[in-house]
Design a protein around this motif. Structure first.
Motif, PDB file in Angstrom:
ATOM      1  N   ARG A  33      -2.978 -19.212  -1.926  1.00 15.50           N
ATOM      2  CA  ARG A  33      -2.364 -20.404  -2.513  1.00 15.50           C
ATOM      3  C   ARG A  33      -3.192 -21.626  -2.199  1.00 15.50           C
ATOM      4  O   ARG A  33      -3.639 -21.824  -1.065  1.00 15.50           O
ATOM      5  CB  ARG A  33      -0.940 -20.586  -1.975  1.00 15.50           C
ATOM      6  CG  ARG A  33      -0.315 -21.916  -2.383  1.00 15.50           C
ATOM      7  CD  ARG A  33       1.146 -22.006  -2.029  1.00 15.50           C
ATOM      8  NE  ARG A  33       1.914 -21.001  -2.724  1.00 15.50           N
ATOM      9  CZ  ARG A  33       2.256 -21.052  -3.996  1.00 15.50           C
ATOM     10  NH1 ARG A  33       1.897 -22.076  -4.740  1.00 15.50           N
ATOM     11  NH2 ARG A  33       2.944 -20.074  -4.530  1.00 15.50           N
TER      12      ARG A  33
ATOM     13  N   THR B 146      -3.197 -25.969  -2.763  1.00 16.34           N
ATOM     14  CA  THR B 146      -2.336 -27.106  -3.084  1.00 16.34           C
ATOM     15  C   THR B 146      -3.127 -28.399  -3.019  1.00 16.34           C
ATOM     16  O   THR B 146      -3.930 -28.592  -2.108  1.00 16.34           O
ATOM     17  CB  THR B 146      -1.175 -27.204  -2.057  1.00 16.34           C
ATOM     18  OG1 THR B 146      -0.512 -25.959  -1.993  1.00 16.34           O
ATOM     19  CG2 THR B 146      -0.181 -28.288  -2.444  1.00 16.34           C
TER      20      THR B 146
ATOM     21  N   ASP C 253      -2.248 -32.558  -3.174  1.00 17.62           N
ATOM     22  CA  ASP C 253      -1.092 -33.460  -3.099  1.00 17.62           C
ATOM     23  C   ASP C 253      -1.593 -34.891  -3.013  1.00 17.62           C
ATOM     24  O   ASP C 253      -2.504 -35.192  -2.249  1.00 17.62           O
ATOM     25  CB  ASP C 253      -0.270 -33.096  -1.858  1.00 17.62           C
ATOM     26  CG  ASP C 253       1.036 -33.864  -1.762  1.00 17.62           C
ATOM     27  OD1 ASP C 253       2.089 -33.235  -1.968  1.00 17.62           O
ATOM     28  OD2 ASP C 253       0.994 -35.072  -1.478  1.00 17.62           O
TER      29      ASP C 253
ATOM     30  N   ARG D 240       2.131 -33.291  -6.883  1.00 15.54           N
ATOM     31  CA  ARG D 240       1.626 -32.105  -6.204  1.00 15.54           C
ATOM     32  C   ARG D 240       1.284 -31.044  -7.228  1.00 15.54           C
ATOM     33  O   ARG D 240       2.041 -30.803  -8.166  1.00 15.54           O
ATOM     34  CB  ARG D 240       2.665 -31.563  -5.223  1.00 15.54           C
ATOM     35  CG  ARG D 240       2.156 -30.379  -4.418  1.00 15.54           C
ATOM     36  CD  ARG D 240       3.139 -29.957  -3.372  1.00 15.54           C
ATOM     37  NE  ARG D 240       3.363 -31.013  -2.407  1.00 15.54           N
ATOM     38  CZ  ARG D 240       4.299 -30.976  -1.462  1.00 15.54           C
ATOM     39  NH1 ARG D 240       5.075 -29.912  -1.370  1.00 15.54           N
ATOM     40  NH2 ARG D 240       4.448 -31.960  -0.617  1.00 15.54           N
TER      41      ARG D 240
ATOM     42  N   THR E 187       0.020 -27.039  -7.344  1.00  8.95           N
ATOM     43  CA  THR E 187      -0.223 -25.865  -6.530  1.00  8.95           C
ATOM     44  C   THR E 187      -0.492 -24.678  -7.438  1.00  8.95           C
ATOM     45  O   THR E 187       0.161 -24.518  -8.464  1.00  8.95           O
ATOM     46  CB  THR E 187       0.952 -25.610  -5.558  1.00  8.95           C
ATOM     47  OG1 THR E 187       0.705 -24.415  -4.817  1.00  8.95           O
ATOM     48  CG2 THR E 187       2.286 -25.491  -6.245  1.00  8.95           C
TER      49      THR E 187
END
Lengths: 199, 659
Positions: free
Chosen positions: B314, B316, B318, B340, B342
């Protein structure tokens, strides 16, 4: 376009205008204070520090020569330092020029006549105040615990005002004398038992 | 007209206000000066006693005396937080009940970076770590902190804050060895790279032993991890400061799991392993203005990857912008916007797959909070809300209203009502899992299959809370929090149908749905007291009652039992004694009530730490943990996909060298 749609548009338009006006009003009230100006706590604290130079007397040996400056020292960075610099600019006290030193906790404070410890550095106060006790430095802080950790004066924000609290036990350990005028108006305290502030 | 209004609004929000004439203040008499009403206060460091929520702060001093070697262990001292070690490398941690390996109602942040995973709505505690000596504090807020922190902060928020690089100068070396801590060490170097610009670099390694099963045999869940990172803090000017920090890590862990099989014994225990690696980078720019307002712009990137028995990759990104208007006219306003992004890759394992395998999700958020002072600063009313738009359920609102009153100097009474949501995760929407096979008395074994549901909705909470804080004698303070939580649309597992697969087995197909609700209420107490100058006592107690109900049309027989995975009472008492200037004795006693639904008994635990200081640079400590029993169980899963692993008694020694 039928009538209903027009009404709808008017309603939306009105709601929008109402929102604009309401937020305008909210923001206006946030930036005006009736007709008074914006008085900040750090300005008031700085002026107190300047006043202390006049309401406290130092013994002769605190100044090496008649031309020696009167020294303000601060520990920790905050807006008070800036205000104090502006307050003492071009001023004199009892014929002496006023100077400001911004120091860190490891500095030598023996040349400081008034030492202000910002609340951000309160954890280091006990150590610093042990060094200055009995010497010719008038110690002031703006943390609530300042007087109970060995400081002479706390300048605390209380009910929208800045109020000085004086710990006479500490003052009497040295040779500084506080004018009765200041003593009458301030709150006097004694050294209480050591408190641990859990922050 | 609209354009004019908008530009006026913008001007209002960004203008500086004319200051009172300093000369006027200087000309005032002492009496007048003491009477001047200050209309704008330099941003208050929020004191604990000013917060209208149930806050507990774990300080560096608490960390130093705890003997803990990981962040989960530290959380055991917080009232209302449930920490249960599941195996040597996993913990079930939550606040105010409803715990589980993927307890999904607690938001955890590390220096502003969320470490809550949207794959399973939980925190993989095994990858979260730091050099414990460089943690400034850990703030734990029980109850919904959603209005400022965001969704999934349903039962609480944990904010792990590391020290500024300015406070970690010089060299720090630690090293140790023990019966469970097979070996650990860290090194940190801090310095100044430019005037007012500080940095630190660190590296940390540990290797931990297996835990044991109830019969004392090894659970094959030992693990090791290596990480390194840096942090820089630069006070560029009086107005601007920058922070940049990053970490990189990797580790390996074992696990004994019960793997479903279609032939007897259906859930044999198998040794598996997984490895994890990751990296993150965070940058923050804070600008403060003359009028005491400030703006913060923050960006971070995070990547975490698991392979082996867990498959997840994963990433991400932000971005967040927050601004704090100068407190004025009795209002203290904070506002922010965030974005955000992801994306993930969830490769199938033998027992779980995702459709789609890869997904990109976006979330937009905004929040506003106003703290209004009333009645001459005696009462503070905070109104706020967070607004979010996510790719699963669309638009979510989380408002809160809080009131704080100081009835006496140093005393505070607060009440609050808030709404919080727990958004669906990837698993709930997109997964097909076959976690268990059970023998059926009547015939063929039943394979439990759980299907995600892309209509799975957010779980909601309305929380009513109150609290009181007061000093305790001259040398301590006392904190009480009460709460009533009303949950709705909680996750349930609904049987959709049975599909025979002759001649081997029957598949029981279950769908995830939101057909459960519940209430919990309880209280949390914390006491901090120094009976003597050299002796400090810190106690924490919590009590909770949870009732869960299934909707009338629910066929879920398991989830109601989750009431019994939370201990009704918990107690913690820490005693720290400075026996001499160089010798410390720390004791930590804990009690955790039973977990009837999963067959875990209540237990008492005792940790002891002895610390010796040699000169200014060296410290040696000897720590014994879980001393009261040779082993004890803390948690087990409702749907038994792993055998219960128990925590052993242990001892370790550590050397800390600073120069």
């Amino acid at each position: 376009m039928n009538l209903d749609q027009t009404k709808g548009n008017n309603l939306i338009q009105r709601a929008y205008q109402l929102a604009m006006v309401t937020s305008f009003l909210i923001f206006s009230s946030l930036s005006l204070n009736g007709y008074a100006q914006n008085v900040t706590d750090h300005d008031v604290k700085a002026v107190f520090l300047y006043n202390f130079a006049n309401f406290v007397s130092w013994p002769e040996e605190a100044f090496q020569q008649p031309s020696t400056s009167f020294n303000f020292c601060t520990i920790g960075k905050s807006q008070v330092n800036k205000s104090l610099a502006a307050v003492i600019k071009d001023e004199t006290v009892k014929g002496r020029l006023l100077r400001l030193f911004e120091l860190d906790i490891t500095a030598d404070f023996s040349h400081c006549h008034i030492l202000f410890i910002n609340a951000s550095e309160q954890t280091y106060s006990p150590g610093i105040l042990e060094e200055t006790v009995g010497k010719n430095t008038f110690t002031v802080g703006d943390s609530k615990d300042f007087t109970s950790s060995g400081g002479m004066v706390s300048l605390v924000y209380k009910k929208r005002r800045i109020h000085p609290t004086i710990n006479m036990d500490v003052v009497l350990q040295g040779r500084l004398k506080i004018s009765s005028k200041l003593l009458r108006l301030a709150t006097l305290v004694k050294t209480s038992q050591k408190e641990e502030d859990k922050q | 007209m609209h354009r004019a209004a908008i530009s006026i609004l913008v001007a209002m929000m960004t203008s500086t206000v004319a200051k009172a004439d300093l000369q006027q203040l200087k000309d005032m008499s002492l009496e007048a000066l003491m009477d001047v009403q200050v209309t704008s206060v330099s941003r208050r460091q929020q004191n604990l006693s000013d917060a209208a929520s149930a806050v507990f702060v774990i300080s560096q001093e608490d960390i130093h005396h705890s003997g803990a070697t990981s962040i989960p262990e530290l959380l055991r001292m917080v009232p209302g937080v449930n920490v249960a070690q599941v195996d040597a490398n996993s913990w079930a941690i939550t606040a105010r009940g409803l715990n589980g390996l993927f307890a999904n109602k607690l938001l955890v942040l590390m220096d502003g970076r969320s470490i809550y995973s949207p794959s399973f709505s939980g925190v993989y505690w095994s990858v979260q770590d730091a050099v414990l000596e460089d943690i400034e504090r850990i703030e734990v807020i029980r109850g919904p902190g959603a209005s400022v922190w965001g969704s999934n902060a349903v039962n609480g928020v944990i904010n792990i804050i590391t020290k500024s690089a300015m406070d970690t100068q010089g060299t720090l070396v630690t090293g140790g060895v023990g019966s469970e801590e097979l070996g650990f060490g860290s090194i940190r170097q801090g310095g100044e790279f430019v005037e007012n610009g500080y940095y630190r670099l660190y590296a940390k390694y540990f290797k931990r032993d297996d835990a044991v099963f109830s019969d004392g045999s090894d659970a094959a869940d030992g693990w090791d991890s290596l990480r390194a990172g840096f942090r820089t803090d630069w006070q560029y000017s009086l107005k601007d400061s920058f922070t940049v920090q990053g970490d990189i890590y990797q580790g390996d862990a074992g696990q004994t799991v019960a793997e479903p099989s279609l032939s007897a014994p259906y859930m044999p225990m198998v040794n598996k392993s997984f490895d994890f690696q990751g990296a993150n980078l965070l940058a923050r720019w804070e600008r403060s203005f003359d009028d005491d307002s400030s703006r913060v712009l923050q960006f971070y990137y995070d990547r975490v990857k698991y392979t082996g028995q867990r498959n997840e990759d994963r990433q991400t990104l932000d971005l967040e912008y927050k601004f704090h208007l100068a407190p004025r006219g009795g209002h203290d306003l904070v506002m922010g916007v965030g974005y955000r992004y992801t994306w993930d890759d969830l490769e199938a394992t033998d027992f779980r797959s995702f459709e789609p395998v890869s997904r990109h999700d976006q979330m937009y958020s905004a929040f506003i909070q106003d703290e209004i002072s009333l009645m001459d600063d005696a009462v503070y009313l905070t109104l706020g809300s967070k607004f979010e738009h996510n790719d699963y359920t669309g638009f979510e609102i989380q408002p809160t209203a809080r009131l704080l009153w100081h009835p006496k100097e140093e005393h505070s009474l607060w009440v609050a009502v808030s709404r919080a949501v727990r958004t669906p995760n990837r698993s709930e929407h997109d997964t097909t899992a076959v976690p268990a096979v059970m023998p059926s008395p009547s015939g063929l074994p039943v394979q439990m299959q759980i299907e995600g549901n892309d209509e799975f909705d957010t779980e909601t909470l309305i929380a009513y809370e109150a609290g009181y804080r007061m000093p305790f004698t001259q040398r301590g303070h006392f904190d009480l929090a009460l709460f009533y939580h009303d949950y709705d649309r909680l996750r349930s597992i609904e049987l959709v149908g049975q599909v025979p697969q002759p001649p081997t087995h029957v598949i029981a197909v279950n769908n995830l749905d939101n057909k459960r609700s519940g209430e919990s209420y309880g209280l949390e107490l914390a006491l901090d007291w120094r009976p003597l100058d050299w002796w400090r006592l810190q106690a924490a107690y919590s009590w909770i009652d949870i009732k869960l109900h299934m909707d009338p049309d629910s066929s879920d027989l398991i989830s109601e039992k989750e009431e019994g995975t939370t201990p009704e009472q918990q107690f913690s008492l820490r005693s720290g004694m400075e026996l001499t200037d160089t010798f410390d004795l720390d004791l930590w006693v804990r009690y955790v009530d039973e977990l009837p639904a999963i067959g875990i008994d209540d237990y008492w635990a005792l940790d002891t730490r002895i610390g010796w200081k040699f000169g200014k640079h060296l410290e040696f400590s000897l720590v014994g943990r879980n001393l009261l029993q040779s082993q004890h169980a803390e948690f087990s899963q409702l749907v038994l996909t792993a055998p219960t692993t128990e925590v052993e008694r242990e001892i370790y020694g550590q050397v800390t060298w600073r120069f």
